[in-house]
Scaffold this active site. Structure first.
Site, PDB file in Angstrom:
ATOM      1  N   CYS A  56      -4.998   0.291   3.791  1.00  0.00           N
ATOM      2  CA  CYS A  56      -4.846  -1.093   4.258  1.00  0.00           C
ATOM      3  C   CYS A  56      -6.145  -1.875   4.166  1.00  0.00           C
ATOM      4  O   CYS A  56      -6.160  -3.042   3.771  1.00  0.00           O
ATOM      5  CB  CYS A  56      -4.317  -1.109   5.676  1.00  0.00           C
ATOM      6  N   GLN A  86       0.816  -1.212   0.000  1.00  0.00           N
ATOM      7  CA  GLN A  86       0.000   0.000   0.000  1.00  0.00           C
ATOM      8  C   GLN A  86       0.846   1.258   0.000  1.00  0.00           C
ATOM      9  O   GLN A  86       0.318   2.368  -0.175  1.00  0.00           O
ATOM     10  CB  GLN A  86      -0.927   0.015   1.210  1.00  0.00           C
ATOM     11  N   ASN A  97       0.364  -9.083   5.349  1.00  0.00           N
ATOM     12  CA  ASN A  97       0.304  -7.631   5.447  1.00  0.00           C
ATOM     13  C   ASN A  97       0.293  -7.025   4.045  1.00  0.00           C
ATOM     14  O   ASN A  97       0.327  -7.741   3.039  1.00  0.00           O
ATOM     15  CB  ASN A  97       1.487  -7.112   6.270  1.00  0.00           C
TER      16      ASN A  97
END
Length: 463
Positions: free
Chosen positions: A90, A84, A405
Site C-alpha cells: 500500500c 495492490q 485507496n
C-alpha cells in the site's frame, strides 16, 4: 484527556488484601454471578441481531452512512484506482499515485501508471541485504536477544513508508507500469515472502556460525555476496527482470502521441519528472506524553536499505496535521497518509466514520481509549497507506475527506473512500506534505537531531 473507568468491585477491600495481587481462576460462584447479566430483554434483542447478522452489521449506524456521501468542496483526484491485490505494498502504491499525478499534469495525460513491481523488486533485494548486514552486526549477541529475535521473526516483508520509497527511487529510478508489469508473485506475495524468509533465516544461521567459528571477514562478505546473487535470481524468477532501458511513450489529452526512447529508469526520474522528493516531510500525530509534540523521531531498524533515507517523523497536534493537508490539497496536490484502516470501516461502501458502528450500545460496555494510549497499547496502529485527494469544508471546518485507496475499483465509489473528520482525528497517524505548507516554527524543527525510538515502537512501518 481524562478517562474514567467504572469499577464493579466492592468499595472497600479487606485490610489484609492491600497491595496484594492474587491470580485467581473462574469459580462457579463468579460464573453464576456473571450469568445474571444476560437475562434482560435488551440482551435478547442484541443476541438475535448478532447471531443472525454478525457483530458489525448489527452495530452499524445508518445515519453515519447517510452523512458520508461522495461530494467534496475541494476535489483534485479522479484517477482510475489501482489495485495492490493480495500484497502489503500500500505504501508503495500510495507514493507512486502521488508521483503519477505530477507526471500527468506535467505531460497533460490521463491515468498514467508507474510500475509498482519494479520498485517492489529492488525493495526485496535491498531488504535482503539489510537483513544480512544486521545479522552480521549482531552476530556476537545471544540468539535469544531481543534484537536478533526481532530480525529473525520477519527477515523481510512487504511493509514500508514514504521515505523507503524515496530511497528506492533515488537509487533505482522509476519505470512506467507497462515496462514491468505485475506478476503472479507480486499480485499475491505470500509464496515469495515464504521462500525468501526461509532462505534468509537459513543464511542468518550460516553467518552466525561463521562468526562463531572465527571466519575471516572477507569470507563472510563473499558468502553474503553469493547469497545476494541467489536472492536476485529468485526475484527475477518470481517478479521478472527489471528493465535497464525503456521507451517513455504516451498520448496526451489533446490526442498527440509523444515518445522519449531508450531512457534509463534513473534518467526518467531525474530528467523527466519535475519534482524534488526531498521537499516532503512526514508529520505524525501521536498525542501521548511518551512522544511529546514538536519533536523529530527516528525509529531504529525501520529502513529498507543500508544506505537509504532514515524514517524520520515530526510529531504535531492533529490540528496542524490537518491544516498542512488542506493547504496542499488547495494547491492541487494530493497527500500521502497512513492510518488504521480497519477501524470503524465498511470496505464495500467505502466509508470510514467514527460513528459507523455503535459497539458500546450493542454490548453495553465502553471500548473507547484515548488515541495515545490506544497507540502504545497496540489497539490501533498505522496499518495502511492511501492518498487524500479532496476535502469538504464548511465555514473553514473540514467535515469529510476524499480517499484514493489501492484496493481496486469494485469497492467504495469506484475505489474511492470517504473519511469523516472525527475518523481522521482518531485513526490517521501520518501525512506527508511539502515543507512549504508548514508554519515557520515547524520548518525550523526539521533541522534538529531526531530522538531515536526503539525498533519495537508501534511507529515502525516494517515491524
Amino acid at each position: 484527556m481524562v478517562i474514567f473507568f467504572e469499577v464493579l468491585y466492592p468499595k472497600k477491600c479487606k485490610k489484609e488484601d492491600k497491595d496484594v495481587i492474587i491470580v485467581k481462576g473462574l469459580t462457579k460462584e463468579l460464573i453464576q454471578e456473571i450469568q445474571h447479566n444476560v437475562e434482560s430483554k435488551q440482551y435478547r434483542v442484541a443476541q438475535n441481531a448478532v447471531t443472525t447478522n454478525g457483530i458489525f452489521k448489527a452495530a452499524q449506524n445508518i445515519q453515519a452512512i447517510d452523512e458520508n456521501y461522495f461530494n467534496f468542496s475541494v476535489d483534485i483526484d479522479d484517477h482510475l484506482v489501482t489495485n495492490q491485490n493480495h500484497s502489503g505494498r500500500c505504501w508503495m502504491f500510495a507514493c507512486l499515485n502521488i508521483l503519477r499525478s505530477h507526471l500527468e499534469k506535467q505531460y497533460n495525460i490521463d491515468n498514467f501508471e508507474l510500475s509498482q513491481n519494479y520498485l517492489y523488486f529492488w525493495d526485496k533485494l535491498e531488504k535482503a541485504n539489510y537483513f544480512y548486514q544486521h545479522i552480521l552486526a549482531t552476530a556476537n549477541k545471544k540468539l535469544s536477544s531481543r534484537t536478533v529475535q526481532y530480525l529473525l521473526t520477519t527477515p523481510q516483508q512487504d511493509g514500508g513508508d514514504w521515505n523507503l520509497v524515496l530511497s528506492l527511487v533515488e537509487k533505482y529510478g522509476l519505470v512506467p507500469h507497462y515496462a514491468m508489469n505485475e506478476t503472479s508473485c507480486s499480485i499475491d506475495s505470500t509464496e515469495l515472502n515464504t521462500i525468501l524468509n526461509r532462505k534468509l533465516r537459513k543464511d542468518a544461521y550460516a553467518i552466525r556460525e561463521m562468526v562463531e567459528n572465527h571466519a575471516k571477514h572477507c569470507e563472510i562478505e563473499m558468502y553474503i555476496k553469493h547469497q545476494l546473487k541467489t536472492v536476485y535470481t529468485i526475484l527475477c524468477t518470481a517478479l521478472g527482470t527489471p528493465p535497464e532501458r525503456f521507451d517513455f511513450s504516451f498520448r496526451t489529452k489533446d490526442n498527440t502521441f509523444e515518445q522519449y526512447p531508450q531512457l534509463t529508469p534513473l534518467a526518467f526520474y531525474q530528467d523527466y519528472l519535475d519534482l524534488d522528493l526531498t521537499d516532503y516531510v512526514a508529520l505524525i500525530n501521536v498525542p501521548d506524553d511518551a512522544m511529546p509534540f514538536n519533536q523529530l523521531y527516528q525509529v531504529q531498524l525501520s529502513d529498507n536499505m543500508v544506505d537509504g533515507l532514515a524514517n524520520v517523523y515530526l510529531n504535531v497536534p492533529i490540528e496542524q496535521l490537518k491544516a498542512a493537508t488542506i493547504a496542499q490539497l488547495k494547491a492541487s496536490e494530493p497527500v500521502f497518509f497512513g492510518c488504521d484502516v480497519l477501524k470503524f470501516f465498511d470496505r464495500q461502501k467505502g466509508i470510514m466514520s467514527y460513528d459507523l458502528y455503535d459497539f458500546d450500545a450493542l454490548f453495553d460496555t465502553n471500548l473507547n481509549m484515548p488515541k495515545g494510549p490506544r497507540f502504545f497499547y497496540r489497539e490501533s496502529l498505522p496499518t495502511h497507506a492511501m492518498v487524500i485527494g479532496g476535502v469538504h469544508i464548511v465555514n473553514d471546518v473540514p467535515l469529510r475527506w476524499k480517499v484514493e485507496n489501492s484496493w481496486g475499483r469494485e469497492v467504495g465509489d469506484k475505489g474511492f473512500f470517504v473519511m469523516d473528520d472525527a475518523w481522521m482525528s482518531e485513526f490517521v497517524y501520518e501525512v506527508v506534505v511539502k515543507k512549504e505548507f508548514l508554519p515557520e516554527t515547524l520548518r525550523g524543527l526539521l533541522e534538529e537531531e531526531p530522538i531515536a525510538l526503539p525498533f519495537w515502537n508501534p511507529m515502525n512501518p516494517i515491524a
